[in-house]
Each structure stands twice: as structure tokens, then as C-alpha cells.
Write a protein that holds these residues in place. Structure first.
Motif, PDB file in Angstrom:
ATOM      1  N   PRO A  25       0.853  -1.196   0.000  1.00 52.82           N
ATOM      2  CA  PRO A  25       0.000   0.000   0.000  1.00 52.82           C
ATOM      3  C   PRO A  25       0.884   1.240   0.000  1.00 52.82           C
ATOM      4  N   LYS A  28       1.619   4.011   3.415  1.00 51.41           N
ATOM      5  CA  LYS A  28       0.876   3.439   4.528  1.00 51.41           C
ATOM      6  C   LYS A  28       1.544   3.786   5.851  1.00 51.41           C
ATOM      7  N   ARG A  47     -10.106   3.961  -0.159  1.00 49.71           N
ATOM      8  CA  ARG A  47      -9.205   2.852  -0.450  1.00 49.71           C
ATOM      9  C   ARG A  47      -7.782   3.348  -0.629  1.00 49.71           C
ATOM     10  N   THR A  48      -6.832   2.602  -0.114  1.00 46.93           N
ATOM     11  CA  THR A  48      -5.443   3.034  -0.248  1.00 46.93           C
ATOM     12  C   THR A  48      -4.881   2.563  -1.583  1.00 46.93           C
ATOM     13  N   SER A  50      -1.925   1.316  -4.110  1.00 49.08           N
ATOM     14  CA  SER A  50      -0.802   0.429  -3.852  1.00 49.08           C
ATOM     15  C   SER A  50       0.184   0.519  -5.014  1.00 49.08           C
TER      16      SER A  50
END
Lengths: 255, 258
Positions: A25, A28, A47-48, A50
Motif C-alpha cells: 500500500p 501506509k 481505499r489506499t 498500492s
């Protein structure tokens, strides 16, 4: 893609990677209890993103081969070594390793400044599987090779990084494993020490131990490694004989 | 070439890490050990001054009663809080060395446990000097210590694992420990809680049981509760296997989360 080296069929493989990919990710940070709870309750809000640290890496390394991994910073060298070491799970693909491993991410992993050099030696050895009796038997030899005989009782915190590296590498000479994974382990060292450790590696060239060495030192790669893996931003650019790959790599770097 | 077996390697690593952590606590020096006694001693002093008259009135050997409670609580709270952050504070080893990572937790817990046993022995010496007559029940004390060890280890495994993913668990746990200090009969008598609905809290609090065991064994007054100690032995072992399983389950993801 890889050149068939002679008599492949006779030599069992030590490490086999098939389409290995690793996603991280982006940006993060660690979770707080609050964030974890809300995520559990309301699903993944925001949503992260990536990024792939490794993309579709495939290779086979045979027992006794000496492999260099080259690439710019952030190319995925460390991630690849960690995946092989079993410290990271690959997101996709599969990795098979046959044999016990030692991972050296820098020589100082496992050294404690607050303890004396001698105490550190026992601790350091135990982390990499060298037992007390063996260290006792080689104690003087380890300090002598490192040229630190007068400093066994001194706190490690008083050592320069070069002295620490010498002590650590002197112990590393006695480490036993079938596969060595080294990650730019010898950066903080002077010329005198470089000659000494290169001598150690030169003797290892025909050993049946497998080496995977992530390095920026291309001369070292030429001297020690028969094959080289070139990674760039997680992609496998080339995996072939050192000579060929380094030619491509140095040309590629220039453009 | 002969290679030490995996088990021998494990034991070797565990011993060296425990020795290193013990030395790093500055406990090898006698004075260092005395310092670690200062904090509980101040706490005992305060509690004794405050509660001797009211809460401690009905309790025989109140000072020893307090001492045992404080030493066991302090060990539990210090050891678990320290273990909670061990994977993080030793993150170089956690993320870059190949060995079973529970060794990092276990070695720290062992180092703390050695200190705890010393403290308990000092408790017994003080008890004898102040006129407590020891009975043969004292032989059960190692069982209590073993239970305390397994309890601390299990909680440490869970917390250290959780801390990798959720950092602010440290704050929550500190608040919990403060609460635990008051819901455990350390400076008051158990009967205080047994009367009301507090008895359920008491019953669910393993530390309260362990402190009670030590007190019956050292000070006497009542028989050692064999039944509940067996139940606690079973419960702590179950807790240990669960926490180890959870720890091993999350172990391969430590590196990328540190």
C-alpha cells in the motif's frame, strides 16, 4: 530467457521464483485502534493506493551459484531478498527454496551498542546460528582477523562503523548455511578491509554454497558472481551471465 | 560440516537474547537491581500509609500482604508493557533476521521473570523477618510462579503482535493497567469485592487469583485452593496456545508492517 548453463539437469535448484509479485500500500502508516474499528464496521472507506515493489519475477538459481542483484535504489532488491527469506509473503506467484538460509541486511543487524564487543559476538553469532562453543573456540581468531584484539572488552557504542563491520564480518566467515542472502552488507568499509573480505569471497567462489548478493559494487559482482539479476522499479530487466547483464545495465543507466 | 540442530540453535539464541536483555536492564549490577525495587517500594509506602487503618485493619501482616500484591502486579504490568513494544524496538531483528520471532518476546519475558523471582525471594525473607511463620505450603510457590510466567508470556505474545498493527494499543493498555491496579485486591481484602457484582470481575481476573495464591502460601490463614489453581493452570495453558497460534499466524506479515 536465462542462458542454459552447462549440465543444468544434474544440479538441483536452490531457489525457484515463479511470477513473483509484491504489492505494498502506498504511503501506509500504522493503524490506530479507531481507524481499525471504523474499517471493520464500515468497510474500506478511502481505499489506499498500492504500488508493486516486485512485478512478475521468475528465475531459477541452482545450488552453488553466485548471483548478483543490481538495480537503482527502490528497484526491489531488498523486497526480493525478504520474500526469498520468508520474511514477506509474495502477493502473487510462488517461491521455492531448498536449503537453510542466512540473510544479512547490513552487517550491524543484531549488534547492540550498549554491550561490549565480546558480548556482542556471542549475541550476534546466536542470531545467525553460531553456537557458544564454536564462538569460544574461534574467539581469538575472530578478533585477530578483525584487528580488534585490544577492544574485546570495550562497549560497541565506542566503535566506528568500520570497526563494527570488521568484527561482524570476521564472525560471518564462520556462519554456516546453504544459501546466503546479502544486502549491500559491506558499504561502510575502507580499502584495507575491502581487500580482506574480497579475499574471503574469492575463496568461496567454488564452494557449494549459494550466494545472492544485492550490490552497487559492480567490480565485486564481476569478481564473485557468475550470473546477475537486474531489477528496475520492481521489474526483471535481465537475468543472465554477469558480463552480459552488467553491459546492459551500465548502458541502460547511461541513457 | 556438522550443523547444530534447529532446536539447539533455538535454545542458544534464546539464552543469548535473554542474557542480553537482562544486561540491558542494568540488572547485572547489584545497585541496578536495587533501583528496580525503588518504584514498588514507594508504591507500597504510599498504600501502607493510606490504607493501613481502614482497609488493612482486618488483614494480618498487612505490610507483607501489600508487598506480595505490589510485586506481582508490578511484574505483570512492567513485563507485558515492555514486551508489547519488543518487536518494534528490535525491528531490525524482527524484519531482517531469519528466526522464529516469538524468541524476542520469550527472551524478554524470561529476563523479567528472573528479576521477579528475586523480588519474591526478598518478599519471603522480609516476611520471615517480620514474624510470619512459613509452612510447608511454601513449596507450592514455584507453581504460582510458573502460572504467572505463562500468563505474562501469553499476554505479551498477544500484545506484541497487536502493537505491530495498531500502535495506539499502548495507550489503551496503560489505561487498562491502571484499572487493573484497582480491580485487583492489592491493597484491600478480597471480601470487599466478593460481596457485590464485583465478584465476577474478581473471578475473571487471573492476576487476582495468582496474588491470592501467593498470599495463602506465604502468609497462610487459609488453605491453598487446589481446585481453582488447577482451573487457572488449564486456562492459562489454553490462553498460551491460542496466543502462540495467533502470533505465528501473523508472523509473516511483521516485516512489511514495521
Amino acid at each position: 530467457m536465462s542462458l542454459p548453463s552447462p549440465k543444468i539437469c544434474d544440479v538441483p535448484s536452490a531457489i525457484r521464483a515463479q511470477n513473483v509479485g509484491k504489492l505494498f500500500p502506498r504511503g501506509k502508516s500504522y493503524d490506530t485502534a479507531f481507524r481499525t474499528l471504523t474499517k471493520r464496521l464500515f468497510g474500506g472507506l478511502g481505499r489506499t493506493e498500492s504500488f508493486s515493489a516486485l512485478k512478475d519475477i521468475s528465475f531459477e538459481i541452482f545450488k552453488g551459484e553466485k548471483i548478483a542483484i543490481v538495480g537503482n535504489n527502490g528497484a526491489g532488491k531488498t523486497t526480493l531478498l525478504r520474500v526469498i527469506a520468508g520474511l514477506c509473503r509474495p502477493t502473487t506467484g510462488e517461491i521455492q527454496v531448498d536449503g537453510d538460509m542466512i540473510l544479512l541486511r547490513g552487517l550491524d543487524v543484531g549488534m547492540v551498542d550498549e554491550l561490549s564487543a565480546a558480548e556482542n559476538l556471542f549475541l550476534y553469532g546466536s542470531i545467525y546460528g553460531l553456537d557458544k562453543e564454536k564462538i569460544k573456540a574461534k574467539f581469538h581468531d575472530i578478533f585477530k582477523w578483525a584487528e580488534l584484539e585490544a577492544f574485546a572488552g570495550a562497549k560497541l557504542g565506542t566503535f566506528s562503523s568500520g570497526m563494527k563491520a570488521r568484527l561482524a564480518f570476521s564472525a560471518v566467515r564462520y556462519f554456516e548455511a546453504e544459501i546466503f542472502l546479502l544486502d549491500e552488507a559491506f558499504s561502510a568499509t575502507d580499502r584495507n578491509f575491502k581487500t580482506k573480505y574480497e579475499e574471503v569471497f574469492r575463496k568461496q567462489r567454488n564452494s557449494d554454497q549459494t550466494f545472492l548478493i544485492a550490490t552497487h559494487d559492480l567490480d565485486f559482482a564481476r569478481m564473485f558472481c557468475t550470473k546477475t539479476l537486474w531489477l528496475d522499479e520492481g521489474e526483471q530487466m535481465a537475468f543472465d551471465s554477469t558480463e552480459k547483464v552488467l553491459k546492459l545495465y551500465t548502458e541502460g543507466k547511461a541513457t | 560440516m556438522f550443523r547444530p540442530s534447529a532446536r539447539k540453535r533455538y535454545v542458544n539464541l534464546l539464552r543469548e537474547l535473554a542474557i542480553a536483555q537482562f544486561k540491558l536492564k542494568d540488572q547485572s549490577a547489584f545497585l541496578g537491581f536495587l533501583w528496580s525495587f525503588l518504584h514498588p517500594l514507594v508504591m507500597i509506602g504510599i498504600l501502607f500509609a493510606l490504607f493501613k487503618v481502614k482497609a488493612g485493619q482486618s488483614i494480618e501482616h498487612y505490610a507483607i500482604y501489600l508487598l506480595i500484591g505490589v510485586v506481582q502486579y508490578t511484574h505483570f504490568s512492567n513485563s507485558t508493557s515492555r514486551s508489547m513494544t519488543v518487536l518494534y524496538s528490535m525491528r531490525q531483528l524482527t524484519s531482517d533476521a531469519i528466526f522464529p520471532k516469538e524468541v524476542l518476546v520469550l527472551s524478554g519475558v524470561i529476563a523479567d521473570f528472573v528479576e521477579f523471582v528475586f523480588s519474591m525471594i526478598i518478599c519471603i525473607i522480609i516476611a520471615v523477618l517480620s514474624g510470619v511463620v512459613l509452612s510447608s505450603a511454601i513449596l507450592l510457590l514455584p507453581l504460582v510462579w510458573a502460572l504467572q510466567f505463562v500468563l505474562v508470556l501469553s499476554v505479551s505474545l498477544l500484545l506484541s503482535c497487536l502493537y505491530v498493527f495498531v500502535r495506539d494499543v499502548a495507550h489503551i493498555y496503560q489505561a487498562f493497567l491502571r484499572l487493573l491496579l484497582f480491580i485487583t485486591p492489592i491493597f484491600y481484602d478480597m471480601s470487599f469485592l466478593e460481596a457485590g457484582p464485583g465478584r465476577y470481575i474478581l473471578w475473571l481476573n487471573p492476576l487476582a487469583h495468582l496474588i491470592y495464591f501467593s498470599r495463602t502460601v506465604i502468609i497462610g490463614g487459609s488453605r491453598f485452593p487446589v481446585g481453582s489453581s488447577m482451573l487457572l493452570l488449564f486456562a492459562t495453558c489454553a490462553l498460551f496456545f491460542c496466543s502462540l497460534k495467533i502470533f505465528k499466524n501473523y508472523e509473516p506479515t511483521f516485516t512489511e508492517n514495521l
